[in-house]
Design a protein around this motif. Structure first.
Motif, PDB file in Angstrom:
ATOM      1  N   ASP A  99       0.861  -1.342  -0.009  1.00 19.22           N
ATOM      2  CA  ASP A  99      -0.024  -0.085  -0.054  1.00 19.22           C
ATOM      3  C   ASP A  99       0.990   1.302   0.022  1.00 19.22           C
ATOM      4  N   LYS A 133       2.189   1.858  -3.364  1.00 20.82           N
ATOM      5  CA  LYS A 133       0.845   2.189  -4.352  1.00 20.82           C
ATOM      6  C   LYS A 133       0.846   3.781  -4.004  1.00 20.82           C
ATOM      7  N   LEU A 181       4.562   1.487  -8.982  1.00 18.97           N
ATOM      8  CA  LEU A 181       3.495   0.647  -8.932  1.00 18.97           C
ATOM      9  C   LEU A 181       4.002  -0.954  -9.035  1.00 18.97           C
ATOM     10  N   SER A 238       5.028  -2.075  -5.569  1.00 20.00           N
ATOM     11  CA  SER A 238       3.825  -2.466  -5.098  1.00 20.00           C
ATOM     12  C   SER A 238       3.404  -3.881  -5.286  1.00 20.00           C
ATOM     13  N   LYS A 239       3.332  -4.261  -6.407  1.00 19.58           N
ATOM     14  CA  LYS A 239       2.993  -5.525  -6.953  1.00 19.58           C
ATOM     15  C   LYS A 239       3.852  -6.621  -6.386  1.00 19.58           C
TER      16      LYS A 239
END
Length: 194
Positions: A62, A65, A88, A91-92
């Motif tokens: 989070d 993100k 991003l 984050s994944k």
């Protein structure tokens, strides 16, 4: 290892550094770009600082993100999409991993997918890739990050606005590599590699 707390701390260090160095980053960008890298990055950094203080992220993924979405929406020029793509992908990756190598490799891959740059093109990829190599060897230091950034000075730009200058891009440090150096320094200071 990355944790929610050390990333929040690192991002706080990073945003402060960007704020302090915004003039210098724009100065680096003036001869080979639009001259706005510092101001663009500072806009994103200021917004991120506010986002992080406004709401508590639930977990590591989070936090990355929040950084990704903030940078994509607040940083102008190429830097917003590039930093946003990095965070991003981080984050994944952080949904399944917490080791710096996996997460930062995902970040680099996001940058390359978005910007289509390779090592040697005189971009932030040079710093990310060089820093990752050092992380794999357990050799990441402030001094070695300085050396990577310094190497971009002698490169000829093959991507971005600087590439229009051809040989005249040689002799200038890449501003994206410099702002990326601040990020990796912040990860060191924030205790990610302890």
């Amino acid at each position: 290892m990355f944790s929610k707390d050390n990333v929040v701390e690192s991002l706080e260090i990073f945003t402060n550094k960007i704020h302090d160095q915004r003039g210098y980053l724009s100065e680096l960008d003036t001869p080979i770009g639009d001259g706005d890298h510092g101001n663009n990055m500072n806009r994103g950094a200021t917004a991120l600082k506010q986002e992080l203080s406004n709401k508590e992220a639930d977990n590591l993924a989070d936090v990355f993100k929040v950084a990704a979405l903030t940078f994509m929406s607040k940083i102008g020029g190429a830097s917003g999409p590039l930093y946003g793509s990095a965070f991003l992908e981080m984050s994944k990756a952080a949904q399944d991993a917490s080791d710096p190598e996996s997460i930062l490799s995902a970040g680099l891959s996001g940058i390359q997918k978005r910007g289509k740059a390779e090592v040697g093109d005189k971009t932030m990829v040079d710093l990310w890739s060089g820093a990752l190599d050092l992380i794999k060897e357990g050799q990441l230091t402030y001094q070695k990050l300085d050396q990577i950034v310094e190497k971009t000075k002698e490169m000829k730009a093959h991507k971005g606005r600087a590439s229009y200058l051809g040989d005249r891009s040689i002799g200038h440090i890449d501003p994206g590599a410099m702002s990326s150096k601040y990020l990796f320094e912040a990860f060191i200071k924030g205790g990610v590699f302890d």
